[in-house]
Design a protein around this motif. Structure first.
Motif, PDB file in Angstrom:
ATOM      1  N   GLY A 168      81.285  -3.754  51.258  1.00 43.39           N
ATOM      2  CA  GLY A 168      82.594  -3.951  50.638  1.00 43.39           C
ATOM      3  C   GLY A 168      82.704  -3.232  49.317  1.00 43.39           C
ATOM      4  O   GLY A 168      82.994  -3.832  48.289  1.00 43.39           O
ATOM      5  N   TYR A 169      82.464  -1.935  49.338  1.00 49.56           N
ATOM      6  CA  TYR A 169      82.418  -1.149  48.098  1.00 49.56           C
ATOM      7  C   TYR A 169      83.796  -0.730  47.618  1.00 49.56           C
ATOM      8  O   TYR A 169      83.939  -0.297  46.482  1.00 49.56           O
ATOM      9  CB  TYR A 169      81.574   0.108  48.304  1.00 49.56           C
ATOM     10  CG  TYR A 169      80.248  -0.160  48.950  1.00 49.56           C
ATOM     11  CD1 TYR A 169      79.250  -0.841  48.271  1.00 49.56           C
ATOM     12  CD2 TYR A 169      79.996   0.246  50.250  1.00 49.56           C
ATOM     13  CE1 TYR A 169      78.033  -1.101  48.864  1.00 49.56           C
ATOM     14  CE2 TYR A 169      78.780  -0.004  50.851  1.00 49.56           C
ATOM     15  CZ  TYR A 169      77.798  -0.680  50.157  1.00 49.56           C
ATOM     16  OH  TYR A 169      76.606  -0.938  50.751  1.00 49.56           O
ATOM     17  N   ARG A 175      88.238  -1.351  47.498  1.00 46.27           N
ATOM     18  CA  ARG A 175      89.310  -2.338  47.507  1.00 46.27           C
ATOM     19  C   ARG A 175      90.623  -1.593  47.692  1.00 46.27           C
ATOM     20  O   ARG A 175      90.853  -0.573  47.054  1.00 46.27           O
ATOM     21  CB  ARG A 175      89.307  -3.082  46.174  1.00 46.27           C
ATOM     22  CG  ARG A 175      90.434  -4.044  45.980  1.00 46.27           C
ATOM     23  CD  ARG A 175      90.454  -4.612  44.571  1.00 46.27           C
ATOM     24  NE  ARG A 175      89.276  -5.413  44.305  1.00 46.27           N
ATOM     25  CZ  ARG A 175      88.509  -5.275  43.225  1.00 46.27           C
ATOM     26  NH1 ARG A 175      88.780  -4.359  42.327  1.00 46.27           N
ATOM     27  NH2 ARG A 175      87.460  -6.039  43.051  1.00 46.27           N
ATOM     28  N   LYS A 218      88.596   4.167  53.895  1.00 48.27           N
ATOM     29  CA  LYS A 218      87.628   3.085  53.712  1.00 48.27           C
ATOM     30  C   LYS A 218      86.563   3.138  54.804  1.00 48.27           C
ATOM     31  O   LYS A 218      85.365   3.013  54.523  1.00 48.27           O
ATOM     32  CB  LYS A 218      88.361   1.750  53.734  1.00 48.27           C
ATOM     33  CG  LYS A 218      87.489   0.567  53.462  1.00 48.27           C
ATOM     34  CD  LYS A 218      88.321  -0.690  53.331  1.00 48.27           C
ATOM     35  CE  LYS A 218      87.439  -1.815  52.869  1.00 48.27           C
ATOM     36  NZ  LYS A 218      88.126  -2.795  52.083  1.00 48.27           N
ATOM     37  N   GLU A 238      82.693   4.151  53.195  1.00 55.98           N
ATOM     38  CA  GLU A 238      81.748   3.048  52.994  1.00 55.98           C
ATOM     39  C   GLU A 238      80.386   3.293  53.638  1.00 55.98           C
ATOM     40  O   GLU A 238      79.369   2.974  53.029  1.00 55.98           O
ATOM     41  CB  GLU A 238      82.376   1.729  53.445  1.00 55.98           C
ATOM     42  CG  GLU A 238      83.475   1.302  52.507  1.00 55.98           C
ATOM     43  CD  GLU A 238      83.638  -0.186  52.369  1.00 55.98           C
ATOM     44  OE1 GLU A 238      82.871  -0.934  52.993  1.00 55.98           O
ATOM     45  OE2 GLU A 238      84.529  -0.581  51.611  1.00 55.98           O
TER      46      GLU A 238
END
Length: 158
Positions: A93-94, A96, A45, A49
């Protein structure tokens, strides 16, 4: 001691870690969702990102920066063409991370990391945001004609 160390080394040397994260990022861009351990998902992450943010502005400089880190031309093309168009209005916040439980063989914590805008299950029930707000002052709108409902008169009213 690990004072001031900001990222997880994942038990690997620098070259191995960079190659592994680049391969995982290319897989994430290609498949939009991958399963891995929680620690690798969190490291991925942080790795992917900033590149998605760079892909929102399609310049030669940004393409070269992303290409230097991903090292796969097809992934870079898909990132700048498809993914960037999908996340254009998102401020961050691309990805999850969804925890899946423990792996059978070694009991490692497993997780699924996915691109947020490509999940139709979570995005199906969300309504698009309103772009305008209601006025708090008074009604400048004309009132709609309400249908008249006739009621039967009771014995007391007759």
């Amino acid at each position: 001691m690990r004072h001031g160390k900001k990222f997880n080394h994942l038990g690997r040397k620098t070259a191995h870690r960079k190659s592994m994260l680049a391969n995982m990022a290319c897989s994430l861009i290609e498949h939009k969702r991958i399963n891995t351990t929680v620690a690798k998902a969190k490291a991925l992450k942080q790795f992917v990102e900033p590149m998605i943010t760079k892909s929102k502005e399609d310049t030669t400089h940004n393409r070269r920066i992303v290409m230097a880190r991903l090292r796969q031309k097809e992934a870079v093309v898909e990132l700048f063409r498809d993914v960037a168009a999908k996340v254009a209005d998102r401020p961050g916040g691309y990805t999850r991370i969804i925890k899946l439980g423990n792996r059978l063989g070694d009991n490692a914590d497993m997780a699924m990391i996915e691109l947020v805008d490509y999940n139709e299950i979570y995005n199906a029930d969300k309504k698009p945001k309103k772009t305008t707000r209601r006025s708090r002052r008074g009604g400048s709108k004309p009132a709609a004609a309400a249908p008249v409902v006739e009621t039967k008169a009771t014995n007391e009213e007759e």
